[in-house]
Design an enzyme around this catalytic site. Structure first.
Site, PDB file in Angstrom:
ATOM      1  N   ASP A 189      -3.400  -0.029   4.991  1.00  0.00           N
ATOM      2  CA  ASP A 189      -4.741   0.829   5.250  1.00  0.00           C
ATOM      3  C   ASP A 189      -5.639   0.402   5.869  1.00  0.00           C
ATOM      4  O   ASP A 189      -6.631  -0.499   6.086  1.00  0.00           O
ATOM      5  CB  ASP A 189      -5.894   1.244   3.163  1.00  0.00           C
ATOM      6  N   ASP A 227      -6.133  -0.222   0.399  1.00  0.00           N
ATOM      7  CA  ASP A 227      -7.660  -1.048   0.318  1.00  0.00           C
ATOM      8  C   ASP A 227      -8.279  -1.115  -1.254  1.00  0.00           C
ATOM      9  O   ASP A 227      -8.897  -1.508  -1.682  1.00  0.00           O
ATOM     10  CB  ASP A 227      -8.622  -0.578   1.205  1.00  0.00           C
ATOM     11  N   SER A 228      -7.069  -0.256  -1.925  1.00  0.00           N
ATOM     12  CA  SER A 228      -7.174  -0.553  -3.138  1.00  0.00           C
ATOM     13  C   SER A 228      -7.208  -1.915  -3.752  1.00  0.00           C
ATOM     14  O   SER A 228      -7.972  -2.252  -5.003  1.00  0.00           O
ATOM     15  CB  SER A 228      -6.037   0.286  -4.427  1.00  0.00           C
ATOM     16  N   GLU A 277      -8.714   7.671   6.694  1.00  0.00           N
ATOM     17  CA  GLU A 277      -9.074   8.444   5.349  1.00  0.00           C
ATOM     18  C   GLU A 277      -9.897   9.715   5.747  1.00  0.00           C
ATOM     19  O   GLU A 277     -10.647   9.284   7.250  1.00  0.00           O
ATOM     20  CB  GLU A 277      -9.532   8.158   4.251  1.00  0.00           C
ATOM     21  N   LYS A 327      -2.906   3.579   7.715  1.00  0.00           N
ATOM     22  CA  LYS A 327      -3.355   4.833   6.923  1.00  0.00           C
ATOM     23  C   LYS A 327      -4.614   5.055   6.930  1.00  0.00           C
ATOM     24  O   LYS A 327      -5.537   4.476   7.072  1.00  0.00           O
ATOM     25  CB  LYS A 327      -2.801   5.153   5.247  1.00  0.00           C
ATOM     26  N   GLU A 364      -5.121  13.403  -2.248  1.00  0.00           N
ATOM     27  CA  GLU A 364      -5.217  12.515  -4.064  1.00  0.00           C
ATOM     28  C   GLU A 364      -6.364  13.889  -5.014  1.00  0.00           C
ATOM     29  O   GLU A 364      -7.615  14.429  -4.053  1.00  0.00           O
ATOM     30  CB  GLU A 364      -6.275  11.453  -3.577  1.00  0.00           C
TER      31      GLU A 364
END
Ligand code: KIV
Length: 271
Positions: free
Chosen positions: A90, A51-52, A122, A120, A189
């Site tokens: 993501d 999602d970057s 978070e 993925k 991270e």
């Protein structure tokens, strides 16, 4: 196709075998067909449609604004290019945290509409219901702990996470929870290298680090950062392998000059 020409695809199982053998896993982000083709031909193990994309493709300040539809667009472009790598996508902010039913719908849309291999998300304990629900449908899940960019407004800063005992303890606990739930790997991270090493030793699933030192099972970077396309992001963990911003700018300026001086196109470049 003859057997010798068949590509051995990277699967979640291959990644766990790599951890067992002590072979490091190389992961990079990609968001479009052309870049994904280069990464796959270079034999990257895992491509993350991160999602970057919200930052490097769309120019937003954080990863929060990107939508599920936009992630699906990027991921399906990447999947069309890939023959070998494992493609992980993501789940964007707001599509899995509130409700495990919504999480499952989001994950299924990604898998059905993109052809990607895994998702993925978070967080640890707070999203474990969503993780389990997604896994129950047979969709592989990669976890992400430490500096989780979707929580940046809660953290208020991009400094190293889990330097204090309490947060470090919680992170270790979360890693065990994700492993127990059935995640196939976890991204850590921007946390102390010693803590990442401890997690990588304690859990059996691969730990992929970004700013988490070398004693983990693999590394991930954002492709635009490692190629030097982005210029205003220079954390200590980032190794730049090129200065593509400058190289592209130089090439574009040469082109502008050639057009203006009628050097381009020349006789050989026309019909
Ligand atoms: O979105 C992303 O690119 C990521 C990596 C930084 C791990 O989550």
């Amino acid at each position: 196709m003859s057997l010798s020409k068949q590509v051995r695809k990277v699967t979640t199982h291959v990644l766990s075998e790599m951890k067992l053998r002590g072979e490091k896993i190389a992961m990079l982000t990609a968001y479009d067909y052309s870049m994904a083709r280069i990464l796959d031909e270079a034999k990257i193990d895992v491509i993350l449609v991160g999602d970057s994309a919200s930052n490097v493709m769309a120019g937003f300040e954080s990863t929060l604004p990107i939508t599920l539809d936009a992630m699906i667009y990027h991921a399906s472009s990447v999947v069309r290019a890939v023959k070998r790598a494992l493609v992980v996508v993501d789940l964007p902010f707001g599509t899995y945290q509130g409700d495990s039913k919504e999480a499952i719908v989001s994950a299924i849309r990604i898998m059905k509409e993109t052809g990607a291999h895994a998702v993925k998300l978070e967080g640890g304990r707070v999203v474990i219901g969503s993780v389990k629900r997604i896994l129950s449908t047979g969709i592989p899940v990669m976890g992400h702990l430490g500096l989780t960019p979707q929580s940046i407004y809660k953290f208020g800063t991009y400094v190293v996470r889990a330097t204090e005992k309490d947060e470090a303890g919680k992170l270790v606990e979360d890693a065990h929870l994700l492993e127990k739930a059935g995640c196939f790997a976890i991204v850590l991270e921007k946390i102390p290298a010693s803590l990442a090493a401890k997690v990588a030793k304690e859990v059996k699933i691969p730990i992929i680090g970004i700013g988490a030192g070398s004693e983990v099972d693999g590394q991930v970077l954002v492709i635009h950062d490692m190629l030097g396309i982005t210029q205003d992001f220079s954390p200590r963990f980032l190794r730049r392998y090129h200065n593509l911003f400058q190289e592209i700018k130089d090439a574009v300026q040469s082109y502008i000059n050639d057009v203006r001086t009628i050097d381009f196109p020349n006789k050989k470049e026309q019909y």
